[in-house]
Scaffold this motif. Structure first.
Motif, PDB file in Angstrom:
ATOM      1  N   PHE A   1      84.171  74.282  42.508  1.00 20.64           N
ATOM      2  CA  PHE A   1      82.901  74.742  43.069  1.00 20.64           C
ATOM      3  C   PHE A   1      81.960  73.563  43.241  1.00 20.64           C
ATOM      4  CE2 PHE A   1      78.585  76.566  42.264  1.00 20.64           C
ATOM      5  CZ  PHE A   1      78.484  77.269  43.458  1.00 20.64           C
ATOM      6  N   ASP A   2      81.367  73.459  44.410  1.00 19.91           N
ATOM      7  CA  ASP A   2      80.370  72.429  44.725  1.00 19.91           C
ATOM      8  C   ASP A   2      79.061  73.163  45.020  1.00 19.91           C
ATOM      9  OD1 ASP A   2      78.721  70.523  45.898  1.00 19.91           O
ATOM     10  OD2 ASP A   2      80.194  69.873  47.381  1.00 19.91           O
ATOM     11  N   GLY A   3      78.253  73.348  43.975  1.00 20.81           N
ATOM     12  CA  GLY A   3      77.012  74.101  44.108  1.00 20.81           C
ATOM     13  C   GLY A   3      75.978  73.429  44.978  1.00 20.81           C
TER      14      GLY A   3
ATOM     15  N   THR B   1      83.243  76.781  53.170  1.00 20.05           N
ATOM     16  CA  THR B   1      81.843  77.039  52.844  1.00 20.05           C
ATOM     17  C   THR B   1      81.669  78.420  52.210  1.00 20.05           C
ATOM     18  OG1 THR B   1      81.327  78.010  54.994  1.00 20.05           O
ATOM     19  CG2 THR B   1      81.057  75.606  54.780  1.00 20.05           C
ATOM     20  N   ALA B   2      80.591  78.530  51.437  1.00 23.06           N
ATOM     21  CA  ALA B   2      80.239  79.823  50.851  1.00 23.06           C
ATOM     22  C   ALA B   2      80.012  80.844  51.964  1.00 23.06           C
ATOM     23  CB  ALA B   2      78.983  79.683  49.992  1.00 23.06           C
ATOM     24  N   GLU B   3      79.410  80.422  53.047  1.00 21.18           N
ATOM     25  CA  GLU B   3      79.161  81.338  54.167  1.00 21.18           C
ATOM     26  C   GLU B   3      80.461  81.926  54.702  1.00 21.18           C
ATOM     27  OE1 GLU B   3      76.743  81.404  58.375  1.00 21.18           O
ATOM     28  OE2 GLU B   3      77.701  79.532  57.775  1.00 21.18           O
TER      29      GLU B   3
ATOM     30  N   ALA C   1      76.648  83.735  46.991  1.00 16.70           N
ATOM     31  CA  ALA C   1      77.099  82.347  46.951  1.00 16.70           C
ATOM     32  C   ALA C   1      77.210  81.819  45.522  1.00 16.70           C
ATOM     33  CB  ALA C   1      76.162  81.472  47.773  1.00 16.70           C
ATOM     34  N   LEU C   2      77.289  82.725  44.565  1.00 19.64           N
ATOM     35  CA  LEU C   2      77.494  82.311  43.176  1.00 19.64           C
ATOM     36  C   LEU C   2      78.959  81.945  42.962  1.00 19.64           C
ATOM     37  CD1 LEU C   2      75.331  85.020  41.389  1.00 19.64           C
ATOM     38  CD2 LEU C   2      74.729  82.622  41.832  1.00 19.64           C
ATOM     39  N   GLU C   3      79.216  81.099  41.984  1.00 14.27           N
ATOM     40  CA  GLU C   3      80.564  80.569  41.781  1.00 14.27           C
ATOM     41  C   GLU C   3      81.631  81.648  41.572  1.00 14.27           C
ATOM     42  OE1 GLU C   3      83.033  77.419  38.984  1.00 14.27           O
ATOM     43  OE2 GLU C   3      80.877  77.664  38.655  1.00 14.27           O
ATOM     44  N   ALA C   4      81.389  82.602  40.680  1.00 15.51           N
ATOM     45  CA  ALA C   4      82.422  83.606  40.367  1.00 15.51           C
ATOM     46  C   ALA C   4      82.823  84.429  41.595  1.00 15.51           C
ATOM     47  CB  ALA C   4      81.972  84.512  39.223  1.00 15.51           C
ATOM     48  N   PRO C   5      81.866  84.973  42.373  1.00 17.36           N
ATOM     49  CA  PRO C   5      82.275  85.721  43.558  1.00 17.36           C
ATOM     50  C   PRO C   5      82.981  84.853  44.601  1.00 17.36           C
ATOM     51  CG  PRO C   5      79.989  86.236  43.000  1.00 17.36           C
ATOM     52  CD  PRO C   5      80.426  85.104  42.119  1.00 17.36           C
TER      53      PRO C   5
END
Length: 96
Positions: A12-14, A35-37, A48-52
């Motif tokens: 994960f790259d927050g 990407t989170a998107e 956009a949290l790491e676990a989901p």
């Protein structure tokens, strides 16, 4: 071109809201990310949290790797998969 993916969990790259994973191309590691998107839009991540994002990556891993392989074959370089890469059916029409 021989492409395969390590079984390591994505990182994960927050700061950039991305999940990084490694493709090995002809035996050489290549950093890739999604990407989170894209994970929210196409693989059901509710935030956009790491676990989901990890759960969405796991659910979509086969398709993510397939699209990533196509992009690697076209560009030969590191890959960042944005949401638009998944809009076409099976992402056959990949444009730069």
């Amino acid at each position: 071109m021989n492409i395969h993916y390590r079984n390591d969990p994505p990182q994960f790259d927050g700061a950039n809201l991305q999940m990084h994973f490694v493709a090995e191309v002809d035996g050489e590691p290549l950093d890739c990310s999604i990407t989170a998107e894209a994970l929210e839009d196409h693989f059901g991540a509710p935030s956009a949290l790491e676990a989901p994002l990890r759960e969405a990556f796991e659910r979509g891993q086969a398709r993510i790797h397939a699209v990533c392989s196509r992009v690697i074959e076209q560009t030969g370089g590191a890959v960042v998969l944005h949401s638009g890469r998944f809009r076409a059916p099976d992402s056959v029409d990949i444009k730069h």
